[in-house]
Design a protein around this motif. Structure first.
Motif, mmCIF file in Angstrom:
data_model
loop_
_atom_site.group_PDB
_atom_site.id
_atom_site.type_symbol
_atom_site.label_atom_id
_atom_site.label_comp_id
_atom_site.label_asym_id
_atom_site.label_seq_id
_atom_site.Cartn_x
_atom_site.Cartn_y
_atom_site.Cartn_z
ATOM 1 N N ASP A 1 0.838 -1.195 0.000
ATOM 2 C CA ASP A 1 0.000 0.000 0.000
ATOM 3 C C ASP A 1 0.885 1.262 0.000
ATOM 4 O O ASP A 1 1.792 1.372 0.834
ATOM 5 C CB ASP A 1 -0.856 -0.037 1.273
ATOM 6 N N PRO A 2 0.624 2.209 -0.927
ATOM 7 C CA PRO A 2 1.457 3.420 -0.981
ATOM 8 C C PRO A 2 1.508 4.169 0.350
ATOM 9 O O PRO A 2 2.543 4.736 0.707
ATOM 10 C CB PRO A 2 0.753 4.289 -2.029
ATOM 11 N N LYS A 3 0.405 4.137 1.087
ATOM 12 C CA LYS A 3 0.368 4.835 2.374
ATOM 13 C C LYS A 3 1.308 4.163 3.383
ATOM 14 O O LYS A 3 1.892 4.818 4.243
ATOM 15 C CB LYS A 3 -1.072 4.801 2.905
ATOM 16 N N VAL A 4 1.442 2.833 3.256
ATOM 17 C CA VAL A 4 2.348 2.096 4.139
ATOM 18 C C VAL A 4 3.786 2.479 3.822
ATOM 19 O O VAL A 4 4.596 2.739 4.724
ATOM 20 C CB VAL A 4 2.147 0.567 3.981
ATOM 21 N N VAL A 5 4.105 2.535 2.527
ATOM 22 C CA VAL A 5 5.461 2.920 2.119
ATOM 23 C C VAL A 5 5.776 4.328 2.615
ATOM 24 O O VAL A 5 6.852 4.582 3.166
ATOM 25 C CB VAL A 5 5.598 2.843 0.572
ATOM 26 N N GLU A 6 4.797 5.216 2.449
ATOM 27 C CA GLU A 6 4.997 6.600 2.901
ATOM 28 C C GLU A 6 5.269 6.635 4.410
ATOM 29 O O GLU A 6 6.157 7.347 4.878
ATOM 30 C CB GLU A 6 3.725 7.391 2.579
ATOM 31 N N ARG B 1 13.508 9.935 -3.478
ATOM 32 C CA ARG B 1 12.494 9.407 -2.537
ATOM 33 C C ARG B 1 11.252 8.940 -3.285
ATOM 34 O O ARG B 1 10.636 7.945 -2.924
ATOM 35 C CB ARG B 1 12.084 10.489 -1.536
ATOM 36 N N GLU B 2 10.892 9.692 -4.317
ATOM 37 C CA GLU B 2 9.731 9.280 -5.124
ATOM 38 C C GLU B 2 10.009 7.953 -5.822
ATOM 39 O O GLU B 2 9.156 7.065 -5.854
ATOM 40 C CB GLU B 2 9.408 10.354 -6.176
ATOM 41 N N VAL B 3 11.213 7.822 -6.363
ATOM 42 C CA VAL B 3 11.591 6.578 -7.036
ATOM 43 C C VAL B 3 11.606 5.426 -6.019
ATOM 44 O O VAL B 3 11.098 4.330 -6.285
ATOM 45 C CB VAL B 3 12.965 6.714 -7.738
ATOM 46 N N LEU B 4 12.139 5.710 -4.832
ATOM 47 C CA LEU B 4 12.199 4.702 -3.757
ATOM 48 C C LEU B 4 10.795 4.184 -3.414
ATOM 49 O O LEU B 4 10.578 2.981 -3.270
ATOM 50 C CB LEU B 4 12.852 5.323 -2.516
ATOM 51 N N ALA B 5 9.856 5.123 -3.301
ATOM 52 C CA ALA B 5 8.481 4.736 -2.965
ATOM 53 C C ALA B 5 7.905 3.832 -4.053
ATOM 54 O O ALA B 5 7.207 2.857 -3.761
ATOM 55 C CB ALA B 5 7.610 5.973 -2.785
ATOM 56 N N CYS B 6 8.217 4.138 -5.304
ATOM 57 C CA CYS B 6 7.727 3.308 -6.421
ATOM 58 C C CYS B 6 8.351 1.910 -6.389
ATOM 59 O O CYS B 6 7.670 0.910 -6.588
ATOM 60 C CB CYS B 6 8.033 3.967 -7.760
ATOM 61 N N ILE B 7 9.653 1.850 -6.125
ATOM 62 C CA ILE B 7 10.333 0.543 -6.069
ATOM 63 C C ILE B 7 9.715 -0.306 -4.959
ATOM 64 O O ILE B 7 9.448 -1.488 -5.127
ATOM 65 C CB ILE B 7 11.840 0.685 -5.742
ATOM 66 N N ALA B 8 9.487 0.341 -3.822
ATOM 67 C CA ALA B 8 8.961 -0.389 -2.668
ATOM 68 C C ALA B 8 7.573 -0.951 -2.944
ATOM 69 O O ALA B 8 7.133 -1.894 -2.309
ATOM 70 C CB ALA B 8 8.927 0.521 -1.442
ATOM 71 N N GLN B 9 6.859 -0.352 -3.889
ATOM 72 C CA GLN B 9 5.545 -0.873 -4.252
ATOM 73 C C GLN B 9 5.632 -1.922 -5.349
ATOM 74 O O GLN B 9 4.610 -2.354 -5.893
ATOM 75 C CB GLN B 9 4.646 0.277 -4.702
ATOM 76 N N GLY B 10 6.849 -2.301 -5.724
ATOM 77 C CA GLY B 10 7.004 -3.395 -6.670
ATOM 78 C C GLY B 10 6.931 -2.975 -8.126
ATOM 79 O O GLY B 10 6.785 -3.815 -9.013
ATOM 80 N N ARG B 11 7.028 -1.667 -8.403
ATOM 81 C CA ARG B 11 6.926 -1.215 -9.799
ATOM 82 C C ARG B 11 8.185 -1.584 -10.591
ATOM 83 O O ARG B 11 9.291 -1.563 -10.066
ATOM 84 C CB ARG B 11 6.764 0.302 -9.853
ATOM 85 N N ARG C 1 15.012 -6.416 -5.248
ATOM 86 C CA ARG C 1 15.187 -5.009 -4.898
ATOM 87 C C ARG C 1 14.001 -4.504 -4.079
ATOM 88 O O ARG C 1 14.143 -3.643 -3.232
ATOM 89 C CB ARG C 1 15.383 -4.150 -6.138
ATOM 90 N N VAL C 2 12.803 -5.077 -4.344
ATOM 91 C CA VAL C 2 11.625 -4.688 -3.562
ATOM 92 C C VAL C 2 11.843 -5.108 -2.111
ATOM 93 O O VAL C 2 11.630 -4.335 -1.181
ATOM 94 C CB VAL C 2 10.341 -5.369 -4.106
ATOM 95 N N ARG C 3 12.289 -6.349 -1.975
ATOM 96 C CA ARG C 3 12.513 -6.877 -0.629
ATOM 97 C C ARG C 3 13.586 -6.065 0.089
ATOM 98 O O ARG C 3 13.416 -5.667 1.244
ATOM 99 C CB ARG C 3 12.930 -8.349 -0.705
#
Lengths: 123, 222
Positions: B134-139, B161-171, B209-211
């Motif tokens: 969930d994007p809110k969780v990453v945030e 940071r924006e790129v990091l948030a996207c990576i963390a969501q599996g994009r 990388r997501v993990r």
């Protein structure tokens, strides 16, 4: 003799939710609970105001996000006509993420849908 | 494609509402809807669904039953996708969930359950072996690290940071590029810079990388 659940006395409830899946689930919950009686279901704020006027429910279980006028505004309009109606606002979202004046619209309380059960509605 | 799904949620209104919503979508076949851990495990082992959509806290203990289900599926049904529904963004749950890998795992806030498109996107993703956070969780995780005075996070530029948030969501890199209106080459440069600044190593193009990113973000937040 067991009374017909539809005829039993109790808190008369109007359910308001534009998502039919959750509205039907709420209807099932109320029908299965002792002390609660379903009187109607509405899918918009405007419909809720009209139905509250004609059905005079004791309790309105109202979604916050609705097409047209939102839950808090519908609450305000219902209470302007019948101030003794108990209205519970509900949503899956946290209050801070929701539109309208949840605090100032006169609703009895706010409940997250995930916390709603028969006991919470009768409390 | 229709996904075969087992639903586990103890609250009647949410369970029945979500079940009806998914059935109405016609892209999900709800094989069973369960109200506690025992029922859910029995249904999972008997019906072997493609995806399990489960609350985290359920009877009997109302603690971390959903996490236990995810661990059970990882051991007994490795190809099965699991989407966890959480009331709040809890770093410890994210960390525990991802310890055994991100493939086929999703973590959504419960407030998303009324949004059919988001729910179906998560079900699709984990069924295909992908991951959804969930994007809110990453945030929350990124903010938590910032507030904790993480000097590595502080060194990231706003764009990183924006790129990091996207990576963390599996994009994927392509998806990150589209989302942030960048070229793929620019995305790759940002990812290299992020991994270097955070001291992360390993595969920068695929699931690990997501993990790595999520474990980094969730680590130390208790």
């Amino acid at each position: 003799m067991t009374a017909d659940p539809e005829d039993r006395p109790g808190v008369r409830v109007l359910v308001v939710d534009d998502q039919s899946a959750f509205r039907r689930a709420a209807v099932l919950l109320i029908r299965s609970a002792s002390g609660l009686t379903m009187v109607g279901e509405a899918a918009s704020g405007e419909e809720a105001v009209t139905m509250a006027r004609s059905l005079v429910p004791d309790l309105v279980l109202m979604d916050v996000r609705l097409p047209g006028i939102n839950g808090p505004e519908a609450t305000r309009q219902i209470l302007a006509e019948r101030p003794d109606t108990r209205i519970i606002l509900m949503s899956t979202y946290e209050p801070g993420d929701l539109p309208g004046d949840l605090e100032g619209c006169g609703a009895s309380r706010f409940l997250r849908k995930q916390d709603i059960d028969a006991a919470a509605l009768l409390a | 494609m229709t996904h075969r799904l087992v639903l586990a949620e103890d609250n009647f209104l949410v369970r029945e509402g979500v079940r009806r919503m998914l059935v109405g979508s016609e892209s999900v076949d709800v094989l069973a809807s369960c109200g506690d851990l025992g029922e859910a495990l029995e249904a999972i082992d008997r019906l072997e669904p493609d995806v399990v959509l489960t609350d985290i806290r359920m009877p009997p203990e109302r603690r971390d039953e959903g996490i236990m289900i995810a661990a059970h599926c990882r051991r007994r049904h490795p190809g099965m996708g699991v989407v966890l529904l959480s009331q709040y963004a809890e770093a410890s749950y994210v960390r525990t969930l991802l310890t055994e890998g991100t493939q086929g795992r999703g973590y959504l806030l419960k407030e998303r359950v009324a949004d059919l498109d988001e729910l179906l996107a998560a079900v699709d993703a984990v069924a295909a072996g992908g991951s959804v956070i969930d994007p809110k969780v990453v945030e929350t995780l990124v903010t938590g690290r910032s507030l904790a005075g993480d000097s590595d996070i502080a060194r990231l530029t706003p764009r990183e940071r924006e790129v990091l948030a996207c990576i963390a969501q599996g994009r994927t890199n392509a998806a990150v590029a589209t989302e942030l209106v960048l070229t793929q080459h620019a995305v790759e440069k940002h990812i290299n810079a992020i991994f270097t600044k955070l001291g992360l190593s390993g595969d920068r193009t695929n699931h690990p990388r997501v993990r790595a990113t999520l474990m980094y973000l969730a680590e130390g937040q208790r």
